[in-house]
Write an enzyme that holds these catalytic residues in place. Structure first.
Site, mmCIF file in Angstrom:
data_model
loop_
_atom_site.group_PDB
_atom_site.id
_atom_site.type_symbol
_atom_site.label_atom_id
_atom_site.label_comp_id
_atom_site.label_asym_id
_atom_site.label_seq_id
_atom_site.Cartn_x
_atom_site.Cartn_y
_atom_site.Cartn_z
ATOM 1 N N LYS A 161 2.783 -7.009 4.772
ATOM 2 C CA LYS A 161 3.615 -7.728 3.806
ATOM 3 C C LYS A 161 4.891 -8.159 4.525
ATOM 4 O O LYS A 161 5.747 -7.340 4.834
ATOM 5 C CB LYS A 161 3.948 -6.850 2.606
ATOM 6 C CG LYS A 161 4.731 -7.573 1.519
ATOM 7 C CD LYS A 161 4.992 -6.662 0.336
ATOM 8 C CE LYS A 161 5.696 -7.425 -0.772
ATOM 9 N NZ LYS A 161 7.040 -7.921 -0.369
ATOM 10 N N ARG A 171 9.702 -20.289 -3.951
ATOM 11 C CA ARG A 171 9.075 -19.710 -5.145
ATOM 12 C C ARG A 171 9.918 -19.964 -6.389
ATOM 13 O O ARG A 171 9.403 -20.267 -7.445
ATOM 14 C CB ARG A 171 8.878 -18.207 -4.957
ATOM 15 C CG ARG A 171 8.423 -17.499 -6.239
ATOM 16 C CD ARG A 171 8.334 -16.002 -6.040
ATOM 17 N NE ARG A 171 7.154 -15.661 -5.266
ATOM 18 C CZ ARG A 171 6.957 -14.478 -4.706
ATOM 19 N NH1 ARG A 171 7.899 -13.550 -4.800
ATOM 20 N NH2 ARG A 171 5.847 -14.224 -4.046
ATOM 21 N N LYS A 227 -6.125 -7.280 -1.050
ATOM 22 C CA LYS A 227 -6.671 -8.282 -1.965
ATOM 23 C C LYS A 227 -8.185 -8.155 -2.022
ATOM 24 O O LYS A 227 -8.830 -7.892 -0.994
ATOM 25 C CB LYS A 227 -6.308 -9.701 -1.504
ATOM 26 C CG LYS A 227 -4.818 -9.981 -1.415
ATOM 27 C CD LYS A 227 -4.543 -11.370 -0.855
ATOM 28 C CE LYS A 227 -3.055 -11.615 -0.685
ATOM 29 N NZ LYS A 227 -2.779 -12.938 -0.065
ATOM 30 N N CYS A 252 23.708 11.172 -31.241
ATOM 31 C CA CYS A 252 24.869 11.158 -32.124
ATOM 32 C C CYS A 252 24.439 10.743 -33.523
ATOM 33 O O CYS A 252 23.691 9.777 -33.699
ATOM 34 C CB CYS A 252 25.922 10.189 -31.584
ATOM 35 S SG CYS A 252 27.264 9.834 -32.730
#
Length: 718
Positions: free
Chosen positions: A129, A150, A302, A456
């Protein structure tokens, strides 16, 4: 409220909802810095861990998935500096895995989705990667025509001129390639080139760069392409977008085709046939990592077959057929200087450890969330011990801090050898530190056990809860009122002049009218002015008409995030119908209650919280006043052109034989249908496989259309 630090299965649904809300905002902020400005404030490992935490919470609490969830979003909106380019096919990101078990789960999920047995082998590819900038490069008739970043996954930035300067990217492809080719990959800067550039910058007396990834991204976004050309950027091709013809039928062969066309591809990519082989290759790449001339932060797996990839399909932002196996992060030792309590919108008291600043993996960590009093003691929400009995966290303790996985930053344990004799166990407050009201631990309606969160009881008399509700109301994904942020909400909430007070949402929309009759003018107060006040009133008035899902989300109903709000808006259409349904569902039985629970993504806990919200007279009173000021719009129904099931509610029942249930659901939703888990009057189609029982009987009783798998396939294929 903050809860990052404990395992997701130890959280209550309230804690999870609050944390998901915070994570959505925090990750969006870092996305904008990383993808849009190339100026990240945190390391990749820290960012990955935030995403991992978000994903883990959504897996554990699917009913809480928000519309603005990072799992539904890729990157950040494109910069206005470069012209926008709409991607022909979205550029999606990958889900992350962090352990061998995660990888095994990923592979098992692929087999399970496809209905394959373990002995029916499925091949995978494994490749490094690359830590760079994702790029989509479009060729028409063999010539490079467009290159885009992108961006947000749908729209990127046009950087064509700069991409043309990268020597490794061909401007023309060989003859015989498809008419339309979109090559996707990673632009990066080699480590050696980065070091050389920094040496040059030092010699010139200029500021050096932080890391190769940011330098590559900044170089690619230069307005002067000559600057980009001087930076020696490189490229690895590994994927594709639009292709007029497919030159191969496997992932591996597609990448080899790119190599034949002149693109650089990573030589460490392999085709493998088992989890053991995949993990072995991960280890091999990890060993080679220090010697590589480019930065990598994991290994991508993949499914090799493109036919199987098509069957597996996509989630909202990522493919089911791929994952990124990230490399582990780091740990460090530091001291807990103080434990403080924060009060969130739902009243939860969350302890936060203020740490002596420590650098972990290049990022300074100064605090860590401790979640609740049980976590401080080393006990999980289910009562199990998560640390040794005497390893409770105390002020002054030396602790091990980790920034990785689904818990960042996380205190892993206490270093007992360094605990001082005067260290005292932390006494969790029994009253709210903000308003002084009793703070109690409720019984979890889902489990019947005592919640670990202490809450609370002050409600709207608690300043912390009231202001957090208002801040939620005006937040970006709710009413999104420009000029009315956290600082301004605090100012208006605390002001003593009635013409300036905003303590409930309707008062936002009466502010201008109250000011007209007041002698205390907002424009005369420091920090404001005539122009800014005018803009504030304009921004408020622009929100008098609001999308229904934004309105529902803005109400701040516990467990109702953006995704749930959108589901509700789509299901009920108008606010009137929604409010009436909540009223009719009050007995927690009957058609209205059943219809609410039948909405995909709405579980009983969420449904109950919504009904209880509308049972509270003060909530109804505030909403009634709010409706006098604003108009929720009728929800737009999604349209899928040409789909015979668009907008229809479908239920699958029985043992499906033609496809797996996950596959059936994914296909139906891709065609615009809503898939429900139970049959009601709103159901349009029931698809029944062998062994269908009560759901099929109820469908026939209600007169709902029923069909078998073959009829369903014929319908959606027609």
């Amino acid at each position: 409220m903050s809860t990052e630090g404990s395992a997701v299965d130890t959280l209550t649904i309230e804690e999870a909802a609050a944390e998901l809300e915070r994570l959505a905002k925090e990750i969006a902020h870092h996305d904008a810095l990383y993808h849009g400005k190339d100026r990240p404030q945190i390391s990749d490992a820290d960012y990955d861990a935030l995403k991992r935490r978000n994903d883990a919470l959504e897996v554990q609490f699917p009913e809480l998935i928000r519309e603005d969830s990072p799992s539904r979003r890729v990157g950040a909106a494109p910069s206005v500096t470069f012209s926008p380019v709409v991607h022909a096919r979205p550029m999606l990101s990958l889900d992350n895995t962090f352990s061998q078990e995660d990888v095994q789960d990923f592979v098992a999920s692929v087999y399970r989705f496809l209905g394959r047995l373990p002995d029916q082998s499925i091949a995978f590819t494994a490749e490094p990667k690359i830590d760079g900038l994702s790029m989509s490069i479009r060729y028409e008739n063999g010539r490079l025509v467009t290159a885009a970043t992108r961006g947000d996954g749908t729209t990127g930035e046009n950087v064509t001129a700069n991409i043309r300067t990268i020597a490794e990217i061909p401007n023309e492809l060989p003859k015989g390639v498809p008419a339309v080719v979109e090559i996707r990959g990673e632009v990066y800067m080699a480590k050696s080139d980065f070091l050389a550039l920094n040496r040059q910058m030092e010699a010139e007396g200029k500021q050096t760069y932080v890391n190769p990834r940011n330098t590559a991204a900044g170089s690619l976004r230069q307005l002067d392409a000559k600057v980009t050309a001087s930076r020696k950027l490189k490229f690895f091709a590994y994927a594709w977008g639009e292709m007029s013809e497919m030159p191969a039928d496997t992932q591996f062969d597609m990448v080899q085709t790119f190599k034949d066309w002149g693109f650089p591809v990573n030589p460490l990519m392999k085709r493998l046939n088992s989890v053991a082989d995949i993990l072995a290759h991960y280890d091999e790449i990890g060993l080679e990592r220090p010697d590589l001339d480019y930065d990598i932060d994991g290994v991508v797996y993949k499914v090799d077959s493109l036919e199987l990839q098509a069957r597996l399909g996509f989630r909202s932002r990522s493919p089911r057929w791929a994952t990124a196996h990230k490399f582990p992060a780091e740990q460090a030792f530091t001291e807990v200087e103080k434990i403080e309590i924060q009060v969130g919108r739902t009243g939860a008291l969350t302890p936060v450890a203020r740490l002596k600043p420590i650098t972990v993996g290049g990022v300074v960590v100064t605090n860590a969330t401790l979640h609740n009093e049980d976590y401080i003691k080393g006990i999980g929400n289910s009562g199990e011990r998560i640390r040794p009995e005497d390893h409770d966290i105390r002020e002054g303790d030396t602790v091990i801090v980790q920034r990785a996985g689904d818990v960042i930053p996380q205190i892993l344990d206490v270093v007992m050898e360094k605990r001082t004799a005067d260290a005292r166990s932390y006494e969790f407050p029994k009253t709210c530190p903000v308003c002084g009201s009793h703070a109690v631990r409720e019984v979890n309606e889902k489990t019947g056990k005592m919640d670990s969160v202490r809450r609370c009881t002050g409600g709207f008399i608690c300043r912390a809860q009231a202001t957090e509700h208002l801040k939620h109301f005006v937040s970006r994904n709710a009413f999104d009122i420009e000029g009315l942020g956290s600082k301004q909400i605090d100012f208006f909430f605390e002001h003593e002049d009635a013409s300036l007070q905003i303590r409930t949402a309707p008062e936002i929309f009466t502010l201008e009218k109250r000011q007209q009759a007041s002698l205390t003018k907002l424009e005369n107060i420091d920090g404001f002015g005539k122009v800014s006040v005018g803009k504030l009133y304009t921004a408020i008035n622009e929100r008098r008409s609001i999308a229904l899902h934004r309105f529902i989300y803005a109400l701040g109903i516990r467990h109702v995030g953006e995704t749930t709000a959108k589901l509700l808006a789509r299901s009920y259409g108008t606010y009137e119908a929604f409010a009436m349904a909540m009223k009719e569902a009050a007995p927690l039985s009957g058609d209205a209650w059943n219809d609410l629970n039948a909405i995909e993504g709405i579980g009983e806990v969420v449904a109950r919280a919504m009904v209880e919200f509308y049972k509270e007279p003060r909530n109804v009173e505030v909403i009634t006043r709010l409706i006098e000021e604003v108009t929720p719009q009728q929800a737009e129904q999604p349209v899928t052109t040409g789909s015979p099931v668009a907008g229809k509610t479908v239920v699958f029942t029985g043992s499906l034989e033609k496809f797996t249930r996950d596959e059936a659901k994914a296909r139906a939703e891709s065609l615009g249908a809503k898939v429900a888990g139970s049959v009601s009057k709103k159901t349009d189609i029931v698809v029944a496989g062998p062994g269908a029982g009560s759901k099929l009987d109820k469908a026939r009783e209600l007169g709902v259309q029923t069909m078998d798998e073959d009829e369903w396939l014929a319908l959606i294929s027609g």
